[in-house]
Design a protein around this motif. Structure first.
Motif, PDB file in Angstrom:
ATOM      1  N   HIS A 397      43.995  47.218  18.945  1.00  0.00           N
ATOM      2  CA  HIS A 397      44.222  48.042  20.129  1.00  0.00           C
ATOM      3  C   HIS A 397      42.912  48.696  20.592  1.00  0.00           C
ATOM      4  N   TYR A 398      42.144  49.151  19.621  1.00  0.00           N
ATOM      5  CA  TYR A 398      40.852  49.793  19.921  1.00  0.00           C
ATOM      6  C   TYR A 398      39.939  48.827  20.678  1.00  0.00           C
ATOM      7  N   ASP A 399      39.869  47.588  20.205  1.00  0.00           N
ATOM      8  CA  ASP A 399      39.022  46.595  20.851  1.00  0.00           C
ATOM      9  C   ASP A 399      39.516  46.300  22.277  1.00  0.00           C
ATOM     10  N   SER A 400      40.830  46.180  22.459  1.00  0.00           N
ATOM     11  CA  SER A 400      41.385  45.920  23.794  1.00  0.00           C
ATOM     12  C   SER A 400      41.111  47.088  24.744  1.00  0.00           C
ATOM     13  N   LEU A 401      41.153  48.311  24.225  1.00  0.00           N
ATOM     14  CA  LEU A 401      40.859  49.483  25.063  1.00  0.00           C
ATOM     15  C   LEU A 401      39.395  49.496  25.497  1.00  0.00           C
ATOM     16  N   LEU A 402      38.495  49.104  24.592  1.00  0.00           N
ATOM     17  CA  LEU A 402      37.078  49.017  24.954  1.00  0.00           C
ATOM     18  C   LEU A 402      36.863  47.989  26.066  1.00  0.00           C
ATOM     19  N   GLN A 403      37.544  46.851  25.939  1.00  0.00           N
ATOM     20  CA  GLN A 403      37.425  45.803  26.958  1.00  0.00           C
ATOM     21  C   GLN A 403      38.018  46.282  28.287  1.00  0.00           C
ATOM     22  N   THR A 404      39.122  47.031  28.217  1.00  0.00           N
ATOM     23  CA  THR A 404      39.732  47.591  29.430  1.00  0.00           C
ATOM     24  C   THR A 404      38.760  48.557  30.105  1.00  0.00           C
ATOM     25  N   LYS A 405      38.144  49.408  29.292  1.00  0.00           N
ATOM     26  CA  LYS A 405      37.170  50.373  29.828  1.00  0.00           C
ATOM     27  C   LYS A 405      36.047  49.663  30.567  1.00  0.00           C
ATOM     28  N   ASN A 406      35.491  48.608  29.957  1.00  0.00           N
ATOM     29  CA  ASN A 406      34.406  47.854  30.594  1.00  0.00           C
ATOM     30  C   ASN A 406      34.852  47.272  31.936  1.00  0.00           C
ATOM     31  N   SER A 407      36.083  46.760  31.973  1.00  0.00           N
ATOM     32  CA  SER A 407      36.594  46.149  33.210  1.00  0.00           C
ATOM     33  C   SER A 407      36.799  47.196  34.293  1.00  0.00           C
ATOM     34  N   LEU A 408      37.320  48.368  33.917  1.00  0.00           N
ATOM     35  CA  LEU A 408      37.547  49.428  34.909  1.00  0.00           C
ATOM     36  C   LEU A 408      36.231  49.990  35.436  1.00  0.00           C
ATOM     37  N   GLU A 409      35.241  50.096  34.556  1.00  0.00           N
ATOM     38  CA  GLU A 409      33.928  50.552  35.015  1.00  0.00           C
ATOM     39  C   GLU A 409      33.318  49.542  35.989  1.00  0.00           C
ATOM     40  N   ALA A 410      33.616  48.260  35.765  1.00  0.00           N
ATOM     41  CA  ALA A 410      33.144  47.221  36.692  1.00  0.00           C
ATOM     42  C   ALA A 410      33.826  47.363  38.057  1.00  0.00           C
ATOM     43  N   VAL A 411      35.097  47.815  38.056  1.00  0.00           N
ATOM     44  CA  VAL A 411      35.805  48.051  39.324  1.00  0.00           C
ATOM     45  C   VAL A 411      35.097  49.151  40.119  1.00  0.00           C
ATOM     46  N   ILE A 412      34.781  50.256  39.446  1.00  0.00           N
ATOM     47  CA  ILE A 412      34.072  51.371  40.104  1.00  0.00           C
ATOM     48  C   ILE A 412      32.728  50.908  40.647  1.00  0.00           C
ATOM     49  N   ASN A 413      31.969  50.209  39.809  1.00  0.00           N
ATOM     50  CA  ASN A 413      30.643  49.731  40.233  1.00  0.00           C
ATOM     51  C   ASN A 413      30.760  48.765  41.416  1.00  0.00           C
ATOM     52  N   GLY A 414      31.833  47.965  41.397  1.00  0.00           N
ATOM     53  CA  GLY A 414      32.050  47.008  42.478  1.00  0.00           C
ATOM     54  C   GLY A 414      32.342  47.698  43.796  1.00  0.00           C
ATOM     55  N   ILE A 415      33.179  48.739  43.722  1.00  0.00           N
ATOM     56  CA  ILE A 415      33.509  49.489  44.945  1.00  0.00           C
ATOM     57  C   ILE A 415      32.256  50.186  45.489  1.00  0.00           C
ATOM     58  N   ASP A 416      31.497  50.836  44.585  1.00  0.00           N
ATOM     59  CA  ASP A 416      30.286  51.537  45.004  1.00  0.00           C
ATOM     60  C   ASP A 416      29.234  50.564  45.549  1.00  0.00           C
ATOM     61  N   GLY A 417      29.231  49.354  45.006  1.00  0.00           N
ATOM     62  CA  GLY A 417      28.258  48.362  45.441  1.00  0.00           C
ATOM     63  C   GLY A 417      28.747  47.495  46.577  1.00  0.00           C
ATOM     64  N   SER A 418      29.933  47.837  47.098  1.00  0.00           N
ATOM     65  CA  SER A 418      30.515  47.102  48.238  1.00  0.00           C
ATOM     66  C   SER A 418      30.635  45.604  47.977  1.00  0.00           C
ATOM     67  N   VAL A 419      31.091  45.245  46.756  1.00  0.00           N
ATOM     68  CA  VAL A 419      31.292  43.822  46.477  1.00  0.00           C
ATOM     69  C   VAL A 419      32.563  43.354  47.176  1.00  0.00           C
ATOM     70  N   THR A 420      32.730  42.063  47.280  1.00  0.00           N
ATOM     71  CA  THR A 420      33.878  41.508  48.002  1.00  0.00           C
ATOM     72  C   THR A 420      35.170  41.727  47.230  1.00  0.00           C
ATOM     73  N   ASN A 421      36.289  41.653  47.970  1.00  0.00           N
ATOM     74  CA  ASN A 421      37.603  41.924  47.385  1.00  0.00           C
ATOM     75  C   ASN A 421      37.938  41.026  46.208  1.00  0.00           C
TER      76      ASN A 421
END
Length: 459
Positions: A397-421
């Protein structure tokens, strides 16, 4: 609900521990389990009885009576596996148990694989994957804290939080997927600011769960607590006093403990793994030197260090030097002045003024050792656990949560960087995937095989 087609066979296993005992419980699960038992059971017609009833009779191999038994019936879906389940309580003779199981195998049952009963319960929708894993943790719990954590997870505390997070994220994922369908029309169904707020809120919860793993790990596996100090400081005497038994060799000769001695003690419902180590000093004795090296390694791995100072044979200057060295390890430590019975009050008062958190005792005095146990418990921060907050205890579970965190941070970075949908949607889908792995919405045969192979047979 998963496909049940491959579960048509009837499985059998001993549900109680191996070895001679008063009774042994043999468990069968599968569509034909009741009719199969009925073939060799002499008593009431089991196929005409109601669920959750118990029946006395005999199990026979042809004309030969194998044992007098009690048969418990659990008719689908009102059972642990949601299949027809029969539990046979027979006398706890290895010979009888073996004979009874062999009769059923000849009649068409097959031996269950490790964890197969719990796997069927999961596959049939009895509970999710995180709850299924908690069944094994509950069986292995050997302290009140570990039992509480496993029970909370089995009853859905952890799963509830994960499912709630996933549902909120699914809503936004569907809106962005809809935007992709209308890509040429430049429409926005999901506000990027609202999405960022949601993701940041999810990250707060996920980070808290990730940080709880340190606590969860010690709850599940015990708190590794190293007893360290100079040779002849009284470490072995203290270990014996804590465990209330003569586990370690006690001698006036410095360097008696050449390696480390380990044992477990429950304090306040928490398991502590106490490790008595070789004394820390310069030595030309090769074997003792290896012990000193191992002590230093164990101290770095510990969650808590109890460092003993021999009050009768250590200068204040030397104590301060050792305390500075301990602070550099980064591991929480308890300063313990031992052999209180051999020094005067003036020294104790002087040390107390310099180190208010130092504890003074004589390891030979039981009452003082009890005070030490209370202090040890205080140093393990269980406030989060005692409040009933969700605590992560499973490395998967710990490993899956770390992977989830990385993916969500990528969502934030994507929005801030105006990446495509499509890239934002891909990162959200990845986060959903890792959250789904925890509770079992996303599974593979290899994942399930790895999880349930660690269970005992019969569970």
């Amino acid at each position: 609900m998963h496909d049940l087609a491959h579960n048509e066979d009837t499985i059998i296993a001993l549900a109680t521990p191996q070895g001679i005992g008063a009774i042994g419980v043999i468990r069968l699960s599968g569509q034909s389990s009741i009719s199969l038992v009925n073939k060799v059971f002499k008593g009431k017609d089991l196929e005409r009885q109601e669920s959750h009833t118990i029946h006395f009779g005999t199990i026979r191999d042809g004309d030969k009576i194998l044992d007098e038994v009690l048969v418990s019936l659990f008719i689908a879906p009102k059972s642990f596996t949601k299949e027809n389940v029969v539990e046979i309580s027979c006398h706890g003779s290895n010979f009888i148990i073996r004979q009874v199981i062999q009769v059923f195998i000849r009649k068409g049952a097959r031996p269950a694989k490790p964890g197969e009963f719990t796997k069927r319960a999961f596959m049939n929708g009895q509970f999710d994957l995180a709850q299924a894993e908690a069944v094994a943790d509950l069986i292995n719990a050997d302290s009140e804290a570990a039992h509480h954590a496993a029970l909370n997870q089995m009853r859905g505390g952890f799963s509830g939080e994960i499912k709630h997070l996933r549902e909120e994220l699914i809503h936004f994922a569907s809106m962005i997927e809809l935007e992709l369908d209308f890509g040429e029309e430049d429409v926005e169904f999901a506000s990027r600011e609202d999405l960022k707020k949601l993701v940041n809120r999810l990250l707060e919860v996920i980070n808290a769960l990730i940080h709880s793993f340190d606590l969860g790990n010690v709850i599940k596996n015990g708190v590794p607590t190293v007893i360290a100090g100079k040779p002849n400081a009284g470490k072995s005497t203290l270990l014996n006093a804590l465990l209330n038994e003569e586990k370690a060799i006690v001698s006036d000769i410095a360097g008696t403990t050449r390696d480390f001695i380990e044992d477990e003690l429950i304090i306040g419902g928490v398991a502590f793994r106490f490790i008595d180590t070789a004394g820390l000093r310069e030595t030309k004795d090769t074997i003792e030197a290896i012990g000193v090296e191992r002590t230093q390694a164990k101290m770095k791995q510990a969650s808590l260090i109890i460092y003993l100072f021999d009050l009768a044979d250590t200068s204040t200057v030397e104590m301060n030097k050792e305390i500075n060295r301990l602070e550099n390890t980064g591991v929480p430590f308890l300063k313990l002045g031992n052999k209180l019975d051999k020094v005067d009050d003036t020294l104790v008062e002087s040390l107390q003024s310099q180190h208010p958190d130092m504890l003074f005792l004589s390891a030979k005095e039981p009452e003082q050792v009890e005070i030490l146990k209370e202090r040890i418990l205080e140093l393990v921060n269980l406030d989060k656990f005692k409040r009933g907050d969700t605590v992560v205890t499973n490395i998967r579970h710990y490993d899956s949560l770390l992977q989830t965190k990385n993916s969500l941070e990528a969502v934030i970075n994507g929005i801030d960087g105006s990446v495509t949908n499509d890239f934002v949607a891909m990162d959200i889908r990845r986060a959903l995937h890792y959250l789904g792995e925890i509770t079992g919405e996303i599974t593979t045969d290899d994942l399930l095989a790895n999880i349930f192979s660690k269970f005992c047979i019969g569970k």
